[in-house]
Scaffold this active site. Sequence first.
Site, short mmCIF file in Angstrom:
data_model
loop_
_atom_site.label_atom_id
_atom_site.label_comp_id
_atom_site.label_asym_id
_atom_site.label_seq_id
_atom_site.Cartn_x
_atom_site.Cartn_y
_atom_site.Cartn_z
N ARG A 101 4.83 24.74 -50.46
CA ARG A 101 5.50 22.96 -49.44
C ARG A 101 4.15 22.01 -50.05
O ARG A 101 4.19 21.31 -49.39
CB ARG A 101 6.34 23.24 -48.41
CG ARG A 101 7.32 23.77 -48.77
CD ARG A 101 8.82 23.38 -49.50
NE ARG A 101 8.72 24.23 -50.66
CZ ARG A 101 8.67 25.78 -50.06
NH1 ARG A 101 9.29 26.08 -50.18
NH2 ARG A 101 8.34 26.75 -52.01
N SER A 179 14.81 21.95 -44.43
CA SER A 179 14.12 22.91 -43.41
C SER A 179 13.05 22.32 -42.29
O SER A 179 11.89 21.04 -43.32
CB SER A 179 13.60 24.00 -43.96
OG SER A 179 13.87 24.91 -44.55
N GLU A 278 7.99 19.87 -42.45
CA GLU A 278 8.05 20.40 -43.88
C GLU A 278 8.08 18.79 -44.05
O GLU A 278 7.11 18.07 -44.79
CB GLU A 278 9.10 20.94 -44.44
CG GLU A 278 8.87 20.77 -45.68
CD GLU A 278 9.69 21.82 -46.37
OE1 GLU A 278 10.25 22.96 -45.82
OE2 GLU A 278 10.89 21.25 -46.91
C1 FAD Z 1 19.99 19.54 -46.39
C2 FAD Z 1 18.50 19.47 -47.83
C3 FAD Z 1 18.21 20.74 -48.08
C4 FAD Z 1 16.70 20.81 -48.25
N1 FAD Z 1 16.34 22.17 -48.94
C5 FAD Z 1 14.93 21.92 -49.26
C6 FAD Z 1 14.37 23.08 -49.93
O1 FAD Z 1 15.92 24.48 -49.86
N2 FAD Z 1 13.56 22.95 -50.77
C7 FAD Z 1 12.30 22.31 -50.60
O2 FAD Z 1 11.47 22.36 -51.03
N3 FAD Z 1 13.45 21.04 -50.53
C8 FAD Z 1 14.65 21.18 -49.68
N4 FAD Z 1 14.79 19.77 -48.45
C9 FAD Z 1 13.62 18.79 -48.78
C10 FAD Z 1 13.80 18.18 -50.25
O3 FAD Z 1 15.33 18.44 -51.15
C11 FAD Z 1 13.25 17.54 -51.43
O4 FAD Z 1 11.84 17.24 -50.26
C12 FAD Z 1 13.34 16.57 -52.29
O5 FAD Z 1 12.22 16.94 -52.85
C13 FAD Z 1 13.06 15.31 -51.78
O6 FAD Z 1 13.79 14.28 -53.19
P1 FAD Z 1 13.79 12.91 -52.95
O7 FAD Z 1 13.91 12.66 -54.10
O8 FAD Z 1 15.36 12.27 -51.66
O9 FAD Z 1 12.69 12.57 -52.46
P2 FAD Z 1 12.05 11.63 -50.80
O10 FAD Z 1 12.61 12.28 -49.35
O11 FAD Z 1 12.43 10.08 -50.98
O12 FAD Z 1 10.54 11.53 -51.14
C14 FAD Z 1 9.56 12.46 -50.87
C15 FAD Z 1 8.41 12.01 -50.83
O13 FAD Z 1 8.04 11.74 -52.47
C16 FAD Z 1 7.54 10.76 -53.06
N5 FAD Z 1 8.25 10.72 -53.71
C17 FAD Z 1 9.67 10.93 -54.35
N6 FAD Z 1 9.19 10.31 -55.49
C18 FAD Z 1 8.76 10.42 -56.43
C19 FAD Z 1 8.00 10.07 -57.87
N7 FAD Z 1 8.90 9.62 -58.08
N8 FAD Z 1 6.72 9.48 -57.65
C20 FAD Z 1 5.59 10.32 -56.62
N9 FAD Z 1 6.07 10.41 -55.28
C21 FAD Z 1 7.71 10.09 -55.38
C22 FAD Z 1 7.76 9.93 -51.49
O14 FAD Z 1 6.51 8.90 -51.31
C23 FAD Z 1 7.86 11.53 -50.42
O15 FAD Z 1 6.43 11.14 -49.91
C24 FAD Z 1 16.09 19.78 -48.66
C25 FAD Z 1 16.69 18.26 -48.20
C26 FAD Z 1 17.74 18.25 -47.43
C27 FAD Z 1 18.55 17.24 -47.04
#
Ligand code: FAD
Length: 284
Positions: A101, A179, A278
Amino acid sequence: HVIKVETKGIESFKGSAENKTVLRIQAGENWDDFVDHAIEHGLAGVEGMAGIPGTVGAGPVQNIGAYGQELSDTFVRLEFVDYETHEIVILDKADLAFGYRDSVINRGRTGLITWVELELEHFGGLSAPISSGQIAGAFGAQMGDQLPLREVADSVKKMRATKGMLLSDNDPDSVSCGSFFTNPIVSHTFARTLPEVSPRWETLEDDGLTVKLSAAWLIENSGINKGFSLPGSKAAISSKHCLAITNRGGATAKEILQLANYVQLQVSNRFGITLVPEPNLISF
Ligand SMILES: Cc1cc2nc3c(=O)[nH]c(=O)nc-3n(C[C@H](O)[C@H](O)[C@H](O)COP(=O)(O)OP(=O)(O)OC[C@H]3O[C@@H](n4cnc5c(N)ncnc54)[C@H](O)[C@@H]3O)c2cc1C
């Protein structure tokens, strides 16, 4: 400033072997839609990560992973607008220095990911070798077996839904950031001080020195039950899974953090382990 990346598109290229294909996915693509696309084309390597919410561009930042697969397993390279040098650069796997992660971007290299390339494999409609005990168990299969791609993804989504880890308007337990804590990685010596029944797995790096513990088990066994909340707070532990902190409607960031801190304290008092959040906590 907040940049919302909405670029779309998936291109495919020849991979490094006859049965491999490299997909270049624009950062704004929805991750789960992309997994669906890969499965549709018979491509294996991301099916265990079906149902993870978010965009493809966010995937490498924390090296998303679930059910025995991590983005870094199939990662080739990405395009990055480097905020420090103002240059567009291509970063490969070594540059990203992925961890559990974690990646160099998560650790503070600032910039924007515009596309990501992953190399996936054709196994005639089958999945990559199963490396999750939960998937193997669901199919009555052995670790390393290969199962129908679509069925693996469907089964993962079903398991995620039972844990409130699949976004759904009808499931208040999915109003979380997934998580809240990573699974702690500790030395074998330390792990031996814990109750024998506490789940533990060899770490992916498998250097023989460390094991990964279940944060959910530690939380539950430190006395925090599913559904727990502090008096008067609108933040609560998911009623399906101890690892998620949910917003029951109108919870403030402060309430979420108070609960997170309480969980950390309980686990630390009971087991001597400090759980690491996380999600990125901004301005706290
Ligand atoms: C119900 C639920 C279940 C989940 N299950 C999992 C799981 O099983 N495994 C897991 O690993 N995660 C899980 N997550 C966490 C989440 O899905 C991940 O962190 C995912 O990558 C977030 O995507 P986002 O587009 O919403 O990013 P955001 O939350 O908007 O951003 C996350 C981070 O990435 C950066 N970022 C986003 N896009 C870019 C880009 N294009 N360039 C540079 N930086 C960027 C942001 O600045 C921030 O720091 C879960 C979340 C939820 C709500």
